[in-house]
Write an enzyme that holds these catalytic residues in place. Structure first.
Site, PDB file in Angstrom:
ATOM      1  N   LYS B  75       0.854  -1.193   0.000  1.00 41.31           N
ATOM      2  CA  LYS B  75       0.000   0.000   0.000  1.00 41.31           C
ATOM      3  C   LYS B  75       0.890   1.243   0.000  1.00 41.31           C
ATOM      4  O   LYS B  75       1.913   1.276   0.699  1.00 41.31           O
ATOM      5  CB  LYS B  75      -0.915  -0.016   1.235  1.00 41.31           C
ATOM      6  CG  LYS B  75      -1.998   1.061   1.235  1.00 41.31           C
ATOM      7  CD  LYS B  75      -2.946   0.895   2.433  1.00 41.31           C
ATOM      8  CE  LYS B  75      -4.075   1.927   2.439  1.00 41.31           C
ATOM      9  NZ  LYS B  75      -4.993   1.758   3.584  1.00 41.31           N
ATOM     10  N   SER B 150      -9.947   1.865   2.377  1.00 41.98           N
ATOM     11  CA  SER B 150      -9.014   2.641   1.583  1.00 41.98           C
ATOM     12  C   SER B 150      -7.964   1.800   0.854  1.00 41.98           C
ATOM     13  O   SER B 150      -7.375   2.265  -0.105  1.00 41.98           O
ATOM     14  CB  SER B 150      -8.303   3.650   2.477  1.00 41.98           C
ATOM     15  OG  SER B 150      -7.475   2.968   3.417  1.00 41.98           O
ATOM     16  N   SER B 174     -10.331  -0.610   6.541  1.00 45.25           N
ATOM     17  CA  SER B 174      -9.667  -0.368   5.258  1.00 45.25           C
ATOM     18  C   SER B 174      -8.964  -1.573   4.637  1.00 45.25           C
ATOM     19  O   SER B 174      -8.546  -1.510   3.486  1.00 45.25           O
ATOM     20  CB  SER B 174      -8.656   0.780   5.389  1.00 45.25           C
ATOM     21  OG  SER B 174      -9.326   2.013   5.315  1.00 45.25           O
TER      22      SER B 174
END
Ligand SMILES: [Zn+2]
Lengths: 492, 475
Positions: B75, B150, B174
């Site tokens: 990420k 996210s 997330s």
């Protein structure tokens, strides 16, 4: 009577509280392993943590907790089982995270006191926090708002500080100075900081207000900053008290503000502030666990506390028969007082008071001039004891001793060696000195006659002249006490 | 296509080279990344170099590590030395971190091959990746739908087989929510099990890094590698879960509680509820004891979360001021520069949360908002503690619905916030939770079942997850 005249008759009392920031002399910073060093090249002692880079996290330096515990012990604080860090949020370019990690309503040290001139001054709290970087504003007006550009050195960012906040418990600039001196002496003695106001490792802000004598409500306080010595602290407070008194007497309202002390002009300036009142939005620092000192840590801190300055002074005054003032000067310098104690312990003859006199006189001056610490001097404490012994035994005079001391500090050897190498010895042979006196009296019959017939003033003058001649005849090496006695006998 | 466990075994045995594995995945990325946009940055050259290093170790007879040659997507809020790390925000424009996050170090040291940095909602604030400054990620299973967020890029990367493993971060769901939307496994470990050092903070007391994988066992493999104490993170806990890989599937006698507040309420799609009930029945069939349980304070989680997370974020994001790194927009003085930079650099959702958080911490409001939210948090922890006296694990949907269409919730932030309703409580409590794909909805999109466990209950959580996976089959 006009109201102004009525007000002019009111007597005011000064109320002072001090906020003292002390840089702790740990090897590394508060939350990272960077060196905590004064005077390095800009931006060399930095890492992702103290630069507040994205993703970095603080890790509390345990040494800082140890130092805080020592401060807690030495200043009679209560150290709770648990204290926590908070974030103090505000924007400033030399603060890497745009918040300062500090302590707020649960500090590590709560409610302590220090004794200053026989009076206890209450200390509200002491807490750990990180220092900011240092900005230099270049060009323009030289301030953050009007400079052409600014340079920031983050070496100081993350340096551990203790903020020590007194109650508004002081009533005069003298007392405030005494408080800071005593605090300084204690912090030095317990080895947590070098407390140099000039270098900024100790910074003192004063909250000053006045109120009519006999009232108990606090007046509007004004915070004064930028004092770089204990002396300027006193001057700034005196100025501010006078300013507030005049303002109040002329019906002006004192506003709560921060004022800047201008050392060269000897006045305080209101600081131009762009923001209104700040809301720091304190909240508990989620990246750090609560600080919970263990019994072992507490015990270790307690064990690290030496005899504190007040006790040490008391002991020195009582045991060594030195003046309170001299004891204060000596104890304000822990390295020097260690040195003196070692020297006194080694004394074979001569007095401890002489050791202290050398320490607070010539040696303190030598240390300041050369910027050297006692443990680096060529004159060891034992050698100083020997020197004091030589004077005490009458082997050399005090004035000769000064020369010997200089020789020793210059690395010429032990006091007795320096004295003999330089031909310095005091003549205490009574027979030899008696012969000198006899010779002087014989060579100066007029002076002797004037002494015998003159008034007190004339006697004093002639006696001084004859003594000078005798000392000259002894090539300055005659034992003065002995010469005096023999001269009196000769003139009788 | 093989699992991460199989790839690592093949590379370790010399059956396959890490380079061939990397090349194969880079080829997959090349073929579909254009339409999916899982990545902000693909590090192809570095990946091949890392793969070669693994192969060299194998050739020398050295242990290449448990992740030998396994491609891992990261990420883009995990710091990678010398590789752009953006948080999908313009404010970090041009910044190259000088250091690696602890998890990145651990993945690399274990022989993992980092293939790139995945897209996210800006600063991890969002549930669809629509808040990315660089454009959204598309759901590989249906390009008209969001991948969740996210960590949408990391979920999509695994679903699109760009990498068998990826890392995300989970502040309120997330990891689990995008895992559910993309039909993969996603794990939020116990707070403190995985070091946050090098994870760019959103809400420090809630953020936790965790794995995405196609299978429960692959997720266990990666979690084993990244967990464990780190002295750089003061909130990292000393005791780590025991090895989770191959840690069994036996659920006989386990007590499983179905959380009514997260399952039986309005807003939960009946298809989703039915899937959770089927998963519960499957566990019962394997010998578990399933009952419904009420965790009353759960319903306040969303409100508490939207005070605590923005409050911490408002402080964590203060440092993006144009002074030291990233974007700088000039102004007349330093404060004007700060404002202009932040105005240009942050997107609307980030600004909204900074404002919300600043307000919640302000003098006069702190007690009513931030302090009150912390009290709710304490209440949630207490309610969960009571539930775990009776149950070993809890069960709920991961999300109220399957993946929604692009634009469906962008006009109404609150409806977007509701997609985290089932996941937020675990973050507030600091407990582990994971999402396991279990069947499809009538829209042919995957449904996720969430297993929740008490702090450090990863072992039992993974056992239950394996049992659910075995019953439902891998999509
Ligand atoms: Zn540092």
């Amino acid at each position: 009577m006009s109201s102004n005249e009525v007000q002019a008759e009111i007597q005011y009392e000064t109320v002072i509280g001090l906020e003292v920031h002390v840089e702790l002399a740990t090897k590394t910073k508060l939350f990272c392993a960077c060196a905590n060093e004064f005077g390095s090249e800009p931006n060399t002692n930095i890492c992702p943590v103290c630069l507040g880079l994205p993703g970095s996290l603080p890790v509390l330096n345990e040494r800082v907790v140890d130092f805080a515990l020592r401060i807690g012990e030495a200043l009679n604080f209560t150290v709770p089982q648990r204290s926590i860090f908070h974030r103090k949020n505000y924007f400033y370019p030399d603060m890497p995270k745009d918040f300062q990690t500090s302590q707020y309503d649960e500090p590590i040290c709560a409610e302590g006191w220090i004794e200053v001139d026989g009076e206890r001054i209450g200390i509200e709290r002491a807490h750990m926090e990180e220092d900011t970087g240092k900005s230099t504003h270049v060009g323009g007006g030289g301030r953050i708002h009007d400079a052409d550009h600014s340079l920031v050195d983050y070496n100081r960012a993350g340096v551990p500080l203790m903020e020590i906040v007194s109650h508004p418990a002081m009533r005069s600039s003298e007392q405030a100075r005494g408080y800071v001196s005593e605090l300084r002496a204690v912090l030095l003695a317990i080895g947590v900081s070098d407390v140099k106001m000039e270098e900024g490792s100790m910074r003192v802000d004063a909250n000053v207000s006045i109120r009519p004598v006999g009232t108990t409500q606090l007046g509007t306080k004004v915070e004064i900053k930028n004092m770089n010595s204990i002396r300027s602290l006193g001057r700034a407070i005196d100025y501010e008290v006078e300013r507030q008194t005049i303002a109040t007497n002329t019906g002006e309202r004192i506003v709560q503000e921060t004022r800047h002390w201008d050392e060269s002009e000897g006045i305080t300036h209101g600081m131009r502030s762009k923001e209104g009142s700040s809301d720091y939005r304190f909240f508990p620092e989620p990246d750090l666990a609560p600080v919970a000192p263990t019994d072992e840590m507490r015990a270790a801190a307690r064990a690290a506390i030496p005899e504190l300055p007040a006790a040490l002074r008391e002991r020195i005054v009582a045991e060594w028969q030195v003046a309170e003032h001299d004891a204060r000067v000596l104890v304000a310098n822990p390295a020097l007082s260690d040195y003196a104690q070692e020297s006194v312990a080694a004394l074979a003859s001569g007095s401890a008071r002489d050791v202290v006199n050398w320490c607070t006189g010539e040696l303190l001056a030598y240390g300041n001039e050369t910027g050297s610490e006692p443990n680096s001097w060529a004159l060891s404490p034992i050698a100083l004891a020997e020197l004091v012994g030589l004077v005490g035994d009458g082997a050399i005079s005090r004035s000769q001793a000064k020369e010997v001391l200089a020789g020793c500090l210059a690395g010429e050897g032990a006091p007795s060696d320096v004295a003999s190498a330089r031909g310095l010895a005091q003549v205490s042979d009574e027979g030899a000195l008696a012969a000198i006196i006899a010779g002087v009296l014989e060579a100066n019959p007029d002076a002797v006659a004037e002494y015998r017939t003159g008034d007190e003033k004339a006697q004093k003058k002639k006696r001084g002249f004859l003594m000078g001649e005798a000392m000259k005849a002894s090539k300055g090496q005659g034992n003065p006490a002995l010469l005096n006695r023999l001269l009196d006998a000769g003139l009788a | 296509m093989r699992s991460a466990v199989e790839i690592a075994a093949a590379v370790r045995s010399g059956e396959r080279t890490a380079r061939s594995v990397a090349e194969e995945h880079l080829a997959t990325i090349a073929s579909r990344e254009g339409e999916i946009h899982a990545f902000n940055h693909v590090t192809a050259d570095a990946a091949l170099a890392q793969a070669d290093a693994v192969d060299a170790k194998v050739a020398r007879g050295e242990d290449p590590g448990p992740l030998a040659g396994v491609p891992v997507a990261l990420k883009d809020n995990l710091c990678t030395r010398g590789v752009p790390t953006t948080c999908s925000s313009r404010i970090l424009d041009g910044w190259l971190p000088p250091y690696n996050a602890t998890v990145v170090e651990r993945v690399t040291a274990a022989g993992g091959v980092a293939v790139g940095k995945t897209n996210l909602d800006e600063f991890a604030m969002g549930s669809s990746t629509e808040n990315s400054a660089f454009g959204p990620t598309l759901n590989p299973l249906d390009l008209s739908r969001v991948p969740g967020g996210s960590s949408g890029g990391s979920a999509a990367a695994v679903a699109a087989r760009f990498a068998p493993l990826s890392l995300g971060s989970d502040t309120g769901g997330s990891i689990r929510q995008p895992a559910s939307f993309c039909g993969v496994v996603g794990v939020k470990p116990t707070y403190g099990v995985v070091s946050r050092y090098g994870l760019i903070a959103f809400a420090s007391s809630l953020d936790q890094i965790g794995p995405f994988a196609a299978t429960v066992n692959d997720a266990a493999l990666l979690l084993d590698v990244i967990s464990g104490h780190d002295r750089m993170d003061s909130t990292s806990i000393a005791a780590s879960p025991t090895a989770l890989l191959n840690d069994g599937t036996d659920v006989a006698g386990l007590r499983v509680g179905l959380v009514t507040e997260l399952t039986d309420v309005e807003g939960i799609d009946p298809e989703v509820r039915a899937a959770v009930e089927r998963a519960a029945s499957a566990l019962e069939a394997q010998g578990a004891i399933v009952e419904r349980i009420s965790v009353p304070s759960c319903i306040y989680g969303l409100s508490a979360y939207y005070l605590i997370a923005p409050a911490e974020a408002s402080s964590n994001l203060a440092r993006y001021d144009g002074v030291r790194y990233g974007l700088r927009v000039d102004g007349d003085d330093v404060y004007e520069m700060n404002s202009a930079t932040r105005d240009a650099g942050f997107g609307a959702e980030v600004k909204r949360r900074i404002m919300l958080g600043t307000y919640a911490l302000s003098a006069g409001f702190y007690d009513a908002y931030y302090a009150q939210a912390q009290r709710v948090r304490t209440l949630i922890i207490r309610d969960f503690a009571a539930a775990y006296e009776r149950f070993d694990v809890l069960l709920s949907p991961t999300t109220p619905t399957t993946a929604f269409k692009f634009g469906a919730k962008t006009e109404d932030p609150f409806s977007m916030y509701l997609s985290d309703i089932c996941t937020i409580a675990s973050n507030l409590a600091g407990h582990p939770a994971m999402s396991i794909p279990f069947g499809l909805g009538s829209d042919a999109m995957p449904i996720g079942v969430q297993v929740l466990a008490p702090a450090l209950g990863e072992s039992v959580m993974f056992r239950v997850a394996r049992a659910i996976e075995a019953a439902g089959g891998v999509a």
